[in-house]
Structures are given as structure tokens and as C-alpha cells.
Design an enzyme around this catalytic site. Structure first.
Site, short mmCIF file in Angstrom:
data_model
loop_
_atom_site.label_atom_id
_atom_site.label_comp_id
_atom_site.label_asym_id
_atom_site.label_seq_id
_atom_site.Cartn_x
_atom_site.Cartn_y
_atom_site.Cartn_z
N TYR A 1 0.79 -0.97 -0.07
CA TYR A 1 -0.13 -0.02 0.01
C TYR A 1 0.90 1.10 -0.10
O TYR A 1 1.87 1.37 0.64
CB TYR A 1 -0.63 -0.07 1.34
CG TYR A 1 -1.61 1.14 1.37
CD1 TYR A 1 -3.03 1.22 0.86
CD2 TYR A 1 -1.33 2.31 2.03
CE1 TYR A 1 -3.73 2.45 1.03
CE2 TYR A 1 -2.13 3.38 2.29
CZ TYR A 1 -3.45 3.55 1.78
OH TYR A 1 -4.00 4.76 2.06
N GLU B 1 -3.42 7.70 -3.90
CA GLU B 1 -3.60 6.53 -3.26
C GLU B 1 -3.33 5.34 -4.04
O GLU B 1 -4.09 5.37 -5.44
CB GLU B 1 -4.82 6.26 -2.47
CG GLU B 1 -4.69 4.90 -1.42
CD GLU B 1 -6.00 4.79 -0.74
OE1 GLU B 1 -7.13 4.55 -1.62
OE2 GLU B 1 -6.12 4.69 0.41
#
Lengths: 307, 393
Positions: free
Chosen positions: B116, B204
Site C-alpha cells: 500500500y 493512493e
């Protein structure tokens, strides 16, 4: 003593020749505030005239401060130029810059805030209603009004108000004044995610001010500034404090008008902040109509007189 | 402002952030051309809507999944036809869902491991923060809550920018070495440059992946920008997709009104964001449900009030309206006159409660009373909220 500003504080208005800045400079002059100078690049040497006042205009903040001895500036310049206007106050060595401008890019404020580290200048805002220390005259005339708040709703007294929102501050001040409870200073810290002075900074000033007997702290969803202030209050503040958090019904992930009012995680919801307030001994206003009453309850519990 | 994944990936390419090769199509005919530009083999078919949760979403025609892995391009062609033009409902779209108007095809990468990576603003320090985790493809809030030791954060000093040692530190903590480390360092640096130069609010990448051949790729992309900074990025404004926005919110923005639709039945019209939020709260406190957030700003001109009433009345769920104005500087009588004219112009038939306070309030209330309109006056916010809740009950 009030905090941040007193009725004798001399102020500069950056953007005094614009519609917005000019209108509020006039209202401050009408309130009896010492508007010492205006700044508009290229218009140095001209005057801003209103109801018998003749305010000199300068090309730079440094020139204005040097010529008039002003220590505080209020910024009404448009968003693309507002970051620069704040830095000009820092360069001139002012005590306080109050940025009213709404819509300054976050990146500009990130840079400005970093550049202000270690400087003597304090920043209020941006995107804030400003700060008022009420005077002793009729409708609190003779005080220092910096920004866009309605002066007449205030009353000189012993309650400090700090808030992220403009009209919600007026609501609280109006409730206090209607109950004949005056204020030392009412401070708007602004609704942006990156701002200068925090709730905690203002709470510390109110705590240290002997004239302030009680405090109303108004917050919103988003960020953790209110929580940080609440924890400090529990450990350090003996004065009665009432709190209100707006945005209990706001859906997560949506920006509620203010750029900073957005729920990002479980910690910055209204419910989470209210829970921390209660845990820290802050009397929570159940509705916005209850803010002055909440402070009265807190004061009664501590045996403190507010008026 | 949000953009689509395929638009984000185009920006990634511009800034040197590696991602799987992809092409888009907006018509069934376009599928052929789009797929022809990709190599034969496993292909992803991705519905392009702004809301998250696409993979687990369901189309209103019953088809499950807005993001699909296909073994061949022929299969991708078939699947794309089940998505385009249909409405996808995800956990974030609400029950109405969003119509899929663009399909994004990408090469399906061989995944060694998922990570991530995100860049956003850390409000507490007023600095950009890079957030990375070895737990990719998961709900990051859950990772932060359950296994905070697997979440790494680096604050970037805006005076200096992202430092090399910070990048090395992140890569070490993610457990990357060799070619992976080198490729990840380049990706992180370039992603930070993009964040800073485009005035992004959030970037993101979930998941960020490593491949068996040592590549590091951004498999997904969620990107949003600071609305206040759009004036200096016309190329980003051009990416705005009005189909993804509520038409009432678009209309509101034309009049400098800040409007957000909610699902209740009591509309509110308020000046100031904090007061508007707390007006919604007080309606709920007394047992009602707010239909919207609406901030008319500090001024509240007549034209704005009229536009606001029209927008509010465009919501069929609305059964009553609460106007709450604290006229600090503005004359309450001017606002009252605006309300009366607006109500007459739109021919309002719903219950209306008006709470006015502030400058010249007595004259304002007199104007409302003399208007002959069937509106109810509220003295305090609490009083006004109780009255409107009772009227719509």
C-alpha cells in the site's frame, strides 16, 4: 487584559482598496479600532478616507509598520496572493497576521507555515472571521475589531471564545451578550486544514489571562485539534470550559463547506470529539442553542462568576 | 476534485510512475481498437466510476463485479459489454449507483506481493505524509487499527522536499531489495513530485505490486486534487467528469453556494459552514432528518437565496424548509426581503420556518410578517428546529 489584541492595538489592512477589505476597514473604524494603515502595492501615498478618518496607504507592510508603529495586519487579498501577503507580515516582524481570505491552496499554506517556523509572527486563519476584543462603549464600541465579525453583538467581559467557524462564533457571542455575559476576546482560527494558531494555542492564552474566567471552544469534524486542546485542558486548565462540535450529521468523506471540515477516520467524527470533551471535563453544548447555557453550567459547577 | 483511474494513470505516466499498460473505450466498437493496442494474454476489465469498492460492486442488471480478471482478450471483450452503459452500485455509491461510461482495459500483471502506498496531508504537522504498508490490497483503516506496526509514515519537510534517506528508510521497512528497491525508490520519488506539482489532495495506490521480474507497478490509482488550487491547473480542470457529480451540486456551485445532498426530508438554507453543519445537527437532535447541507456564504444576496430555494426544491424528498440566517454584517431586512421574493418566485407550497438573528432583525421580522406568506418564525435555532420537525411530521 484581553488576549492577542487590545483597544489600543494599531492595525494594518492589506487589501484596503478592494471591495471586501475596504468595507470591513470602514466597519472597524466605526467600531473605534485603531486602523493605522492600509497596504496596496502601487497605491502608496494615497489615503483611505471614511467618516473623518484619513488612513495612509503604503506599498508594503514593512513601510506601513515602520511609519505607523502598527504591530498587527489583517489580510483581505485574493487567494493566489494571500500566502505571499502573510509572508510579508513575517518579513516586517509583525506580532500578528490575521488572514481572512478563503480558498488559499493547501500547498501554499504548507510552505507558509514552514517558513513561519521560528519567526516572531503569529498567524490567525486563514479562512477565519478574525478576532475581536470588545470595548467599553455602547454596543462594545471602542474595542479592537480585526476581520469581518459584527462588532455590535459583543460586550466587554470575562469569557473567551475560540472557534473554527464564523457564524457559529457570532451565535455563541450573541447568546452570551443576550444573557449579559461579556467577553474578553473572541477568536476565529479558521476552517482550513492548515492554519496558523490552533485551538490549543488560544486556550493556553485564555488560561493565562487573569481577566478571562471561562472559555467556550467551538469545533468541527475533521482533524484532531479539538482533541489535542481538550487533553491539555484536562491536565492544565482550572477555568470552566464549554465545548460544541458541529457536524454530527455530516457524512464521511464529504467536505462540509470548510476545506477542513471533512471526516477522514474514526477519530475525527463529531461523536469521537464529543466523547473526548466529556472525558476531559468539558461541558458539552447539546445543541448550538445551548453554548452559553453550557458555559453557565460549567461555571456553576466550579463556583466561578462569569459576569 | 476527483478523477478517474485511467486519468490518474495517464498522469502517472507523465510523472514516471510505473503502471500496467492500459487503454480505454467508451463504446462497444471502441473495445476492439482499445484491446488491439494491448498484448494478447490475461487482461483486466475495469469500470470507470469515481466511487471505490468497484470490484465488490453489483450492476443493477444483476451482473456482479465492476473489475474483472480475464484470461484472454476475447473474454475481456465479452465482459466489457456487460459493464458499459450499466449502473454499478458499490458500498460508496449509494443505492442509486453510477452509470459506467468508460471501460479501462489493462494488462493483468503477475503479482509477487501487494503493498500500500499513499501521499496526503498530515494535518497535525501541516506537512505532506507518505504512508506505506506491507499489507496491500486491504482496507487501510483496518490495517491502521489492527496492525499499526505494519503501517509506515514519513513526513516530508516542505522546505527541503522528499529526502533520499527517507525513501531508503521506507523501502527498507517495506522489505524491498535489489531491483525491486531501485524501482520502488524511483516510483516513490516520482509520485511525490506529482503530489507536489499538481496540488494533489491525495494520491493512493492500493495495491502497489512487485512482479516476479522485479518490476514495481501501481495497479490501482485513486487521486484527488485541492479544489482551491485548480485555478493554476487548467489541465486538471479538463479532467472533471460532470457525470460523476450531483446535478444539484453543480448548479449550486454556479451561484457560489456550497450544497451537499443528504437523504433526509428537511431542507436547510444557512449562512456560514459551521452554522450550516450545526443546523443539520439540531434538526436531527429534535427528531428530524436533514435533506442537505447548504451554505449561502456570509453575504446571502437575493439571487443566491432564490437559486438556493430552487435547488432545494429540486429534491423530491424535501417536505419542509428551515432557513437559519445570522445576519452579522448584512441587514436582516435585506435578507428577509430576499426570502419573501424567493418564496413568491418559486411558488413555495411546503412548510417554511425562518430564523433570523442579528443586524436590524426587528425590521426583518416585520417584513416576513407583512409578506402574507404562510411562513413560521423561529426565535432561536432550537425553537426553529423544533417547529420545522413538528410541521413535517
Amino acid at each position: 487584559m484581553a488576549i492577542l489584541i487590545t483597544p489600543t492595538t494599531k492595525i494594518i489592512v492589506q487589501g484596503i482598496t478592494g471591495d471586501f477589505g475596504g468595507r470591513h476597514a470602514k466597519l472597524s473604524l466605526d467600531y473605534g479600532t485603531q486602523v493605522a494603515a492600509g497596504v496596496t502595492p502601487g497605491k502608496g501615498g494615497q489615503f483611505f478616507e471614511h467618516a473623518g478618518h484619513k488612513v495612509p496607504i503604503f506599498n508594503s507592510v514593512a513601510d506601513a509598520a515602520k511609519a505607523t508603529g502598527a504591530t498587527v495586519s489583517v489580510i483581505f487579498v485574493p487567494p493566489p496572493f494571500a500566502g505571499d501577503a502573510i509572508l510579508e507580515c513575517v518579513d516586517a516582524g509583525l506580532d500578528l497576521a490575521v488572514a481572512i481570505t478563503e480558498g488559499i491552496p493547501v500547498r501554499d499554506m504548507v510552505r507558509v507555515k514552514r517558513a513561519m517556523q521560528g519567526s516572531k509572527t503569529r498567524l490567525l486563519g486563514p479562512n477565519c472571521p478574525g478576532v475581536v476584543t470588545p470595548g467599553t462603549g455602547k454596543d462594545s464600541h471602542g474595542g479592537c475589531r480585526i476581520g469581518i465579525a459584527p462588532g455590535y453583538i459583543h460586550k466587554k467581559g470575562h469569557v473567551g471564545v475560540v472557534s473554527r467557524s464564523g457564524t457559529l462564533t457570532y451565535e455563541a457571542v450573541f447568546q452570551l451578550t443576550s444573557k449579559n455575559i461579556g467577553q474578553t476576546t473572541c477568536v476565529g482560527i479558521g476552517g482550513d486544514p492548515v492554519n496558523g494558531t490552533s485551538h490549543l494555542d488560544v486556550i493556553k492564552l485564555f488560561n493565562a489571562d487573569p481577566e478571562t474566567h471561562g472559555i467556550i471552544m467551538i469545533g468541527e469534524i475533521g482533524g484532531n485539534a479539538e482533541v489535542e486542546a481538550a487533553r491539555w485542558i484536562r491536565a492544565n486548565c482550572t477555568k470552566p470550559v464549554a465545548g460544541f462540535i458541529a457536524g454530527a450529521t455530516a457524512p464521511a468523506g464529504r467536505r462540509m463547506g470548510h476545506a477542513g471540515a471533512i471526516v477522514g477516520g474514526a477519530e475525527d467524527t463529531a461523536a469521537a470529539k464529543i466523547a473526548v470533551f466529556k472525558e476531559c471535563g468539558i461541558e458539552v453544548a447539546i445543541t448550538p442553542s445551548d453554548m452559553a447555557d453550557a458555559l453557565l453550567r460549567a461555571a456553576k459547577a466550579k463556583g466561578v462568576t462569569l459576569s | 476534485m476527483n478523477i478517474h483511474e485511467y486519468q490518474a494513470k495517464a498522469l502517472f505516466e507523465k510523472f514516471g510512475v510505473a503502471a500496467p499498460k492500459g487503454t480505454t473505450a467508451t463504446t462497444p466498437e471502441g473495445f476492439i481498437t482499445a484491446l488491439a493496442a494491448l498484448p494478447e494474454g490475461p487482461t483486466m476489465v475495469k469500470s470507470q466510476i469515481h466511487a471505490g469498492g468497484r470490484g465488490k460492486g453489483t450492476f443493477t442488471n444483476g451482473y456482479k463485479g465492476g473489475v474483472k480478471f480475464c484470461k484472454t482478450k476475447a473474454e475481456a471483450l465479452d465482459i466489457a459489454g456487460k459493464m458499459l452503459g450499466h449502473t454499478l452500485v458499490t458500498a460508496q455509491t449509494g443505492p442509486a449507483g453510477r452509470k459506467v461510461q468508460t471501460i479501462y482495459f489493462t494488462v493483468a500483471s503477475d503479482i509477487k506481493k501487494e503493498y500500500y502506498l499513499a501521499i496526503l496531508l498530515d494535518r497535525a504537522s501541516s506537512k505532506p505524509v507518505i504512508v506505506a504498508s506491507t499489507e496491500g490490497g486491504m482496507d487501510i483503516e483496518a490495517v491502521a487499527h489492527d496492525t499499526p506496526e505494519k503501517l509506515f509514515k514519513v513526513l516530508v519537510d516542505p522546505a527541503y522536499g522528499l529526502a533520499d534517506f527517507q525513501v531508503r528508510d521506507l523501502i527498507t521497512r517495506l522489505g524491498l531489495a535489489g531491483a525491486e528497491a531501485k524501482n520502488a525508490a524511483k516510483l516513490i520519488r516520482n509520485l511525490y513530485t506529482m503530489f507536489w506539482e499538481t496540488d494533489a489532495a491525495m494520491l493512493e495506490v492500493n495495491p502497489l505490486i512487485t512482479t516476479p521480474t522485479g518490476d514495481v507497478l501501481a495497479l490501482d490509482a485513486k487521486v484527488s486534487f485541492d479544489s482551491n488550487a485548480l485555478y493554476r491547473h487548467p489541465e486538471i480542470v479538463a479532467l472533471r467528469d460532470l457525470n460523476e457529480e450531483d446535478p444539484k451540486e453543480i448548479e449550486a456551485s454556479k451561484f457560489s453556494l456550497s450544497y451537499i445532498a443528504l437523504d433526509g426530508n428537511i431542507a436547510c438554507l444557512v449562512n456560514g459552514a459551521g452554522l450550516a453543519m450545526s443546523t443539520m445537527d439540531i434538526i436531527q437532535h429534535f427528531g428530524g432528518t436533514p435533506a442537505n447541507f447548504l451554505d449561502v456564504g456570509g453575504g446571502a444576496s437575493k439571487d443566491q437565496v432564490i437559486a438556493a430555494f430552487k435547488i432545494i426544491l429540486g429534491d423530491p424528498n424535501v417536505k419542509g424548509i428551515l432557513v437559519n440566517i445570522f445576519g452579522g454584517i448584512m441587514d436582516c431586512n435585506v435578507i428577509a426581503t430576499g426570502i419573501v421574493e424567493a418564496v413568491k418566485e418559486v411558488g413555495l407550497k411546503l412548510p417554511l420556518v425562518v430564523r433570523l438573528e442579528g443586524n436590524n432583525v426587528a425590521a426583518g421580522k416585520a417584513t416576513l410578517a407583512a409578506s402574507g406568506l404562510a411562513l413560521v418564525s423561529g426565535d432561536t435555532m432550537a425553537d426553529a428546529a423544533q417547529k420545522i420537525v413538528k410541521l413535517v411530521a
